[in-house]
Design a protein around this motif. Structure first.
Motif, PDB file in Angstrom:
ATOM      1  N   LEU A 108       2.223  -7.796 -10.180  1.00 54.27           N
ATOM      2  CA  LEU A 108       1.064  -7.376  -9.399  1.00 54.27           C
ATOM      3  C   LEU A 108       0.299  -8.584  -8.874  1.00 54.27           C
ATOM      4  CD1 LEU A 108      -0.272  -4.417 -11.584  1.00 54.27           C
ATOM      5  CD2 LEU A 108       0.781  -4.248  -9.346  1.00 54.27           C
ATOM      6  N   ASP A 109       0.085  -9.572  -9.738  1.00 54.72           N
ATOM      7  CA  ASP A 109      -0.614 -10.785  -9.304  1.00 54.72           C
ATOM      8  C   ASP A 109       0.191 -11.519  -8.235  1.00 54.72           C
ATOM      9  OD1 ASP A 109      -2.824 -10.453 -10.840  1.00 54.72           O
ATOM     10  OD2 ASP A 109      -2.133 -11.688 -12.497  1.00 54.72           O
ATOM     11  N   ARG A 135     -14.086  -3.741  -3.272  1.00 51.92           N
ATOM     12  CA  ARG A 135     -13.059  -4.701  -3.669  1.00 51.92           C
ATOM     13  C   ARG A 135     -12.733  -4.569  -5.148  1.00 51.92           C
ATOM     14  NH1 ARG A 135     -14.954 -10.444  -2.478  1.00 51.92           N
ATOM     15  NH2 ARG A 135     -16.059 -10.121  -4.433  1.00 51.92           N
ATOM     16  N   GLN A 136     -13.759  -4.372  -5.970  1.00 52.65           N
ATOM     17  CA  GLN A 136     -13.518  -4.217  -7.398  1.00 52.65           C
ATOM     18  C   GLN A 136     -12.830  -2.893  -7.705  1.00 52.65           C
ATOM     19  OE1 GLN A 136     -17.370  -4.771  -9.183  1.00 52.65           O
ATOM     20  NE2 GLN A 136     -17.401  -6.971  -8.767  1.00 52.65           N
ATOM     21  N   ALA A 137     -13.142  -1.860  -6.922  1.00 57.67           N
ATOM     22  CA  ALA A 137     -12.509  -0.556  -7.153  1.00 57.67           C
ATOM     23  C   ALA A 137     -11.055  -0.537  -6.716  1.00 57.67           C
ATOM     24  CB  ALA A 137     -13.282   0.537  -6.411  1.00 57.67           C
ATOM     25  N   SER A 138     -10.684  -1.385  -5.754  1.00 52.38           N
ATOM     26  CA  SER A 138      -9.329  -1.346  -5.188  1.00 52.38           C
ATOM     27  C   SER A 138      -8.453  -2.467  -5.704  1.00 52.38           C
ATOM     28  CB  SER A 138      -9.402  -1.422  -3.660  1.00 52.38           C
ATOM     29  OG  SER A 138      -9.976  -2.643  -3.252  1.00 52.38           O
ATOM     30  N   ARG A 139      -8.772  -2.981  -6.870  1.00 52.26           N
ATOM     31  CA  ARG A 139      -7.924  -4.024  -7.425  1.00 52.26           C
ATOM     32  C   ARG A 139      -6.571  -3.457  -7.796  1.00 52.26           C
ATOM     33  NH1 ARG A 139     -11.982  -7.638 -11.155  1.00 52.26           N
ATOM     34  NH2 ARG A 139     -12.820  -8.870  -9.460  1.00 52.26           N
ATOM     35  N   LEU A 156      -7.933   4.997   1.647  1.00 54.49           N
ATOM     36  CA  LEU A 156      -6.566   4.912   1.144  1.00 54.49           C
ATOM     37  C   LEU A 156      -6.499   5.066  -0.366  1.00 54.49           C
ATOM     38  CD1 LEU A 156      -5.328   1.944   3.354  1.00 54.49           C
ATOM     39  CD2 LEU A 156      -4.661   4.344   3.571  1.00 54.49           C
ATOM     40  N   LEU A 157      -7.575   4.735  -1.065  1.00 57.72           N
ATOM     41  CA  LEU A 157      -7.579   4.889  -2.523  1.00 57.72           C
ATOM     42  C   LEU A 157      -7.452   6.356  -2.919  1.00 57.72           C
ATOM     43  CD1 LEU A 157     -10.386   2.390  -3.584  1.00 57.72           C
ATOM     44  CD2 LEU A 157      -7.964   2.233  -4.168  1.00 57.72           C
ATOM     45  N   ARG A 158      -7.929   7.243  -2.086  1.00 63.15           N
ATOM     46  CA  ARG A 158      -7.892   8.671  -2.417  1.00 63.15           C
ATOM     47  C   ARG A 158      -6.831   9.412  -1.612  1.00 63.15           C
ATOM     48  NH1 ARG A 158     -13.267   7.495  -1.615  1.00 63.15           N
ATOM     49  NH2 ARG A 158     -13.288   8.619   0.358  1.00 63.15           N
ATOM     50  N   ALA A 159      -5.910   8.665  -1.020  1.00 64.47           N
ATOM     51  CA  ALA A 159      -4.872   9.305  -0.198  1.00 64.47           C
ATOM     52  C   ALA A 159      -3.956  10.144  -1.067  1.00 64.47           C
ATOM     53  CB  ALA A 159      -4.065   8.241   0.542  1.00 64.47           C
ATOM     54  N   GLY A 160      -3.497  11.261  -0.527  1.00 65.49           N
ATOM     55  CA  GLY A 160      -2.609  12.152  -1.257  1.00 65.49           C
ATOM     56  C   GLY A 160      -1.155  11.785  -1.097  1.00 65.49           C
ATOM     57  N   LYS A 161      -0.326  12.757  -0.770  1.00 61.98           N
ATOM     58  CA  LYS A 161       1.104  12.553  -0.612  1.00 61.98           C
ATOM     59  C   LYS A 161       1.542  13.123   0.727  1.00 61.98           C
ATOM     60  CE  LYS A 161       3.823  12.919  -4.041  1.00 61.98           C
ATOM     61  NZ  LYS A 161       4.676  13.395  -5.143  1.00 61.98           N
ATOM     62  N   PRO A 162       2.788  12.849   1.153  1.00 66.94           N
ATOM     63  CA  PRO A 162       3.283  13.411   2.407  1.00 66.94           C
ATOM     64  C   PRO A 162       3.138  14.934   2.420  1.00 66.94           C
ATOM     65  CG  PRO A 162       4.802  11.768   1.583  1.00 66.94           C
ATOM     66  CD  PRO A 162       3.777  11.967   0.517  1.00 66.94           C
ATOM     67  N   GLY A 163       2.587  15.426   3.504  1.00 65.91           N
ATOM     68  CA  GLY A 163       2.411  16.865   3.629  1.00 65.91           C
ATOM     69  C   GLY A 163       1.061  17.374   3.175  1.00 65.91           C
ATOM     70  N   ALA A 208      -3.314  -0.628  -4.571  1.00 63.48           N
ATOM     71  CA  ALA A 208      -3.900  -0.044  -5.777  1.00 63.48           C
ATOM     72  C   ALA A 208      -3.506   1.421  -5.920  1.00 63.48           C
ATOM     73  CB  ALA A 208      -5.424  -0.180  -5.724  1.00 63.48           C
ATOM     74  N   ALA A 209      -3.523   2.169  -4.816  1.00 63.08           N
ATOM     75  CA  ALA A 209      -3.152   3.588  -4.874  1.00 63.08           C
ATOM     76  C   ALA A 209      -1.701   3.760  -5.317  1.00 63.08           C
ATOM     77  CB  ALA A 209      -3.377   4.238  -3.508  1.00 63.08           C
ATOM     78  N   LEU A 210      -0.798   2.906  -4.821  1.00 61.13           N
ATOM     79  CA  LEU A 210       0.610   3.013  -5.205  1.00 61.13           C
ATOM     80  C   LEU A 210       0.824   2.596  -6.659  1.00 61.13           C
ATOM     81  CD1 LEU A 210       2.409   1.685  -2.005  1.00 61.13           C
ATOM     82  CD2 LEU A 210       2.320   4.040  -2.838  1.00 61.13           C
ATOM     83  N   SER A 211       0.129   1.563  -7.119  1.00 60.59           N
ATOM     84  CA  SER A 211       0.318   1.119  -8.504  1.00 60.59           C
ATOM     85  C   SER A 211      -0.142   2.191  -9.477  1.00 60.59           C
ATOM     86  CB  SER A 211      -0.440  -0.190  -8.744  1.00 60.59           C
ATOM     87  OG  SER A 211      -1.839   0.010  -8.677  1.00 60.59           O
TER      88      SER A 211
END
Length: 857
Positions: free
Chosen positions: A438-439, A324-328, A849-856, A512-515
């Motif tokens: 974000l909040d 939870r703390q890593a995915s803020r 999901l935090l380490r997800a890449g991009k399409p393709g 978090a990944a998108l931000s």
């Protein structure tokens, strides 16, 4: 926006840590011993002896509960470990009140309070001991009842409370005092305080887990001989091992499991079946039954199951806390960029003392050296450097900044000192706006999360009924000696925690990944809606194209070279502010032609026609074709006529429909034609290719002429396009698509595309110049890498798959595990391991999901 630790309270000590558990039993209390509420004045209070001390109660219910808890050995719950929603004591309040009052000063209000309009404001608070949904409900209800408070949103996952209220009716100190009155000490959100709380939470959970693990190992040393050689062990030794197990289990239950009992108690007090209720019942029932059997010297004991279950549950919660703390959202990382102090200048070039950033005001002069962070939004007045804006925009490459250029709070100065004039500070900076949106996105609960919470609540209620039925059946018809063990196993084996975490864990990780890529979700529903998008409506100017004039071609019609003509045109336009002038000057600067040596005199601007100037004693004109041709000696195009025909062929070959032609000439005739046109964004082609690979339909709808839009549509291979469309027409275009069942994503600049952004089910603003907090879009892309729009769609679809996987696993696990526990095939310690593993799998799946890449990829 929260400052760093050194500048949050420049003249005050750190806010005290106030114990919210009420006075100890030996001290006369002002309110009810159990709930802390004021004693009734109209009728005499009830009294009872608790641990040898006379205590007062507001009603018979509180008296009965307190006596029951103490009789059952739970008197420690009124001590320091577990905090009921009770007011802080008077001494602590007197210590905290001056600090609360400091937040009403103009200096700190500017840091923490975000004005919404002339009367309304918004603030984010961070309660220190918010634990579960019951806490959030109580905070929302209590603050919502205060005069002037319009809305309160408490988020358990981020431990934040967002309050919107009429600022004239309540000071900030009153909000903090109101929270303290119900047992939740809070402060305006401050990153350093949040970090300290995170470290404190991790350390406390690790200590409890360590005690539980040690207790589990020691108890198993005594339990294993009983399981394997009970018949050959002397009864006295058996009883001794039971007493040893009881003593070793006691700290596990009283200390390690205390947060579980506290959460369950709060849930029951608020008449809400939270996730801790079945767990607390299982642990409490197993421990009490084992204690009774030990005291009697007969019966089964389950100390090994209790300690093992608590240990594995705390392990799961610890890993969940780290995830939870890593995915803020990234708000903490953004706000941490601000320095504690800065160097303020009295006048340009004269250094002054270093002052807290909180004391900066608009108009102040500051110096930011290489290696320092810009403390406020400002404008460069002296110096030139490169700034790393990656924390704000996601752009990894440093960008050059010189005199007159704006710089943003949170940017890192990489090379040379800069002198800046402060423009915006505190909550008005772009950094604060990013944190605010974000909040806001985190505070809003998506439909999926709301449904999951509701289902989890019903699940807990059904689970309690099933556990009771299983216990009754075993007691009455199967084996009374195993009835309690089976009941505990049913309570423990279920995994309501996994069910409740399935959706919010995935949404938090994806956000978090998108931000981190510079795409900020400003509405809670954005990610969920993006997953179902079927059509994407794109604007042209400012979205697929750069929206500014760039020199595409220079057609030479006279004897001078192309570079000489461009240098002459830039000399005439160097003081112009028109977009065409900037396009010509920038093109000359890019080719190193901006510093001409010619003497220029009497520049005259002819509105709607162009410029006329004398350069080295010769008159030149720059602008419309007719205006330039009129300067020729014959008063007509003359010699330039043939050149004009040649230029027409050259321009036709340029294949740029809708381009703007700027003519340059003198008395001898036309010298050159500059073709200025809009240019595509760097990632436009990549974006469209990725959108097609995702199977969505692209639409190009713009206010430009149909011919220009048609050319760009052909260039980008977009089949559906329409030009000459007004902002209202764009909205109607989207409405027609929606009537046909389309889920539309609108992508625009967030300003003149406001109607279409509002009409679409979900919208993204590209690098909007408007304040982010006021942007009408559901997401904001803070940089120009528009291929991230396709990444957002891909991430949303992947998040939807993860949520479905999590929910499917949680339901499947419970459908299999609960019947096995009810039929006696799963013991309590096996149930504890199964529940912990189930929660861990759900969190770990979301963590991907935090380490997800991009399409393709």
């Amino acid at each position: 926006m929260p400052p760093s630790p050194a500048c949050s309270l420049p003249d005050l000590p750190n806010p005290p840590l106030v114990r919210a558990s009420g006075a100890p039993a030996a001290v006369a209390q002002d309110g009810c011993f159990h709930c802390g509420q004021p004693l009734p004045a109209a009728e005499p209070a009830l009294h009872a002896s608790i641990d040898g001390h006379e205590q007062s109660f507001c009603c018979g219910g509180c008296q009965a509960l307190a006596q029951t808890l103490h009789a059952a050995g739970f008197g420690h719950l009124y001590g320091d470990q577990v905090r009921f929603a009770r007011p802080i004591d008077e001494a602590a309040r007197r210590e905290a009140e001056p600090v609360w009052a400091a937040y009403d000063t103009d200096e700190l209000r500017a840091q923490f309070v975000r004005p919404l309009d002339e009367r309304r404001a918004e603030i984010t608070l961070a309660p220190e001991n918010i634990r579960c949904a019951a806490c959030a409900w109580l905070i929302e209800q209590h603050l919502g009842s205060l005069p002037g408070v319009e809305s309160v949103i408490a988020n358990v996952a981020t431990r934040r409370v967002m309050v919107r209220w009429r600022a004239a009716e309540q000071p900030v100190s009153a909000l903090l005092a109101a929270l303290a009155a119900i047992g939740y000490l809070a402060w305006p959100f401050e990153v350093s305080r949040s970090d300290r709380q995170d470290r404190h939470a991790r350390r406390g959970l690790l200590m409890r887990m360590a005690v539980a693990m040690l207790g589990m190992m020691q108890v198993m040393m005594y339990a294993w001989p009983i399981y394997t050689h009970e018949a050959s062990i002397d009864p006295g030794q058996l009883q001794l091992m039971r007493w040893a197990s009881l003593l070793l289990t006691l700290p596990v239950v009283l200390y390690s499991a205390s947060p579980i009992f506290a959460g369950a108690w709060r849930s029951l007090r608020q008449r809400h079946l939270g996730m801790d209720v079945p767990v607390a019942l299982g642990v409490g029932a197993g421990f009490l039954a084992s204690t009774v059997a030990t005291l009697r010297g007969a019966g089964e004991v389950y100390f090994d199951s209790v300690t093992m279950f608590v240990a594995f549950l705390l392990l799961a919660r610890y890993l969940e806390l780290r995830v939870r703390q890593a995915s803020r959202s990234g708000a903490e990382m953004l706000a941490r960029q601000l320095p504690a102090t800065c160097e303020r200048l009295r006048t340009e070039g004269e250094a002054s003392e270093r002052v807290p950033v909180a004391r900066l005001r608009a108009g102040d002069l500051i110096r930011v050296k290489a290696g320092e962070v810009v403390p406020a939004d400002a404008t460069v007045v002296a110096g030139a450097s490169e700034l790393d804006e990656s924390m704000l925009t996601g752009e990894s490459r440093p960008v050059p900044r010189g005199i007159g250029d704006p710089v943003l709070a949170g940017c890192f100065n990489t090379s040379s000192p800069l002198e800046l004039r402060v423009a915006k500070v505190g909550a008005a900076t772009r950094l604060a706006e990013i944190v605010a949106v974000l909040d806001r996105a985190l505070a809003e609960k998506p439909r999926l999360a709301t449904v999951a919470d509701r289902v989890a609540g019903w699940f807990v209620a059904i689970l309690l009924v099933l556990a009771a039925l299983a216990g009754v059946v075993w007691w009455a018809w199967i084996d009374p000696s195993r009835a309690l063990l089976v009941t505990v196993a049913v309570l423990v084996v279920s995994c309501p925690c996994a069910l409740s975490l399935a959706t919010p864990a995935a949404l938090a990780a994806a956000g978090a990944a998108l931000s981190r890529r510079g795409l900020l979700l400003t509405r809670g529903h954005a990610l969920e809606t993006l997953a179902g998008v079927t059509d994407v409506m794109l604007d042209k100017t400012g979205t697929l194209t750069q929206g500014r004039f760039m020199l595409a071609q220079t057609v030479v019609l006279g004897d001078a070279s192309a570079d000489a003509c461009l240098q002459l045109a830039a000399l005439m336009e160097r003081s112009g502010e028109h977009p065409i002038a900037r396009g010509i000057v920038e093109a000359a600067q890019a080719r190193g032609l901006a510093g001409g040596t010619q003497a220029i005199d009497t520049v005259r601007n002819v509105p709607g026609q162009g410029l006329e100037a004398e350069v080295d004693g010769q008159r030149y004109r720059l602008g419309r074709r007719e205006f330039v041709a009129a300067l020729a000696a014959s008063g007509s195009v003359g010699e330039a006529g043939g050149h004009a025909r040649d230029s027409a062929a050259a321009l036709a070959a340029s294949q740029r429909s809708g381009a703007t032609l700027v003519w340059l000439g003198n008395a001898a005739g036309v010298l050159a034609v500059f073709v200025l046109a809009d240019a595509e964004r760097e990632q436009s082609v990549q974006l469209l290719a990725e959108l097609r690979s995702l199977g969505v339909t692209c639409h190009l709808v713009s206010g430009d002429t149909p011919e220009t839009v048609g050319w760009w549509a052909g260039y980008f291979h977009i089949a559906r396009h329409e030009g000459g469309v007004t902002p209202e027409g764009k909205r109607e275009y989207v409405e027609r698509l929606q009537r046909d069942g389309a889920v539309v994503l609108a992508v625009g600049d967030g300003i003149n595309d406001a109607p279409v952004l509002a009409q679409a089910q979900v919208s993204i603003a590209i690098g909007s110049g408007a304040p982010l907090a006021q942007a009408g879009a559901d997401a904001v892309l803070t940089h120009g890498r528009i291929a991230e729009v396709a990444s957002a769609l891909w991430m949303a679809r992947r998040t939807r798959r993860v949520v479905r996987q999590n929910l499917g696993w949680a339901f499947t696990y419970n459908v299999i595990a609960i019947p096995l526990a009810a039929t006696g095939y799963v013991t309590a310690w096996m149930a504890g391991i199964g529940m912990s593993v189930s929660s861990l799998l759900v969190v770990a799946n979301a963590w991907r999901l935090l380490r997800a890449g991009k399409p393709g990829d």
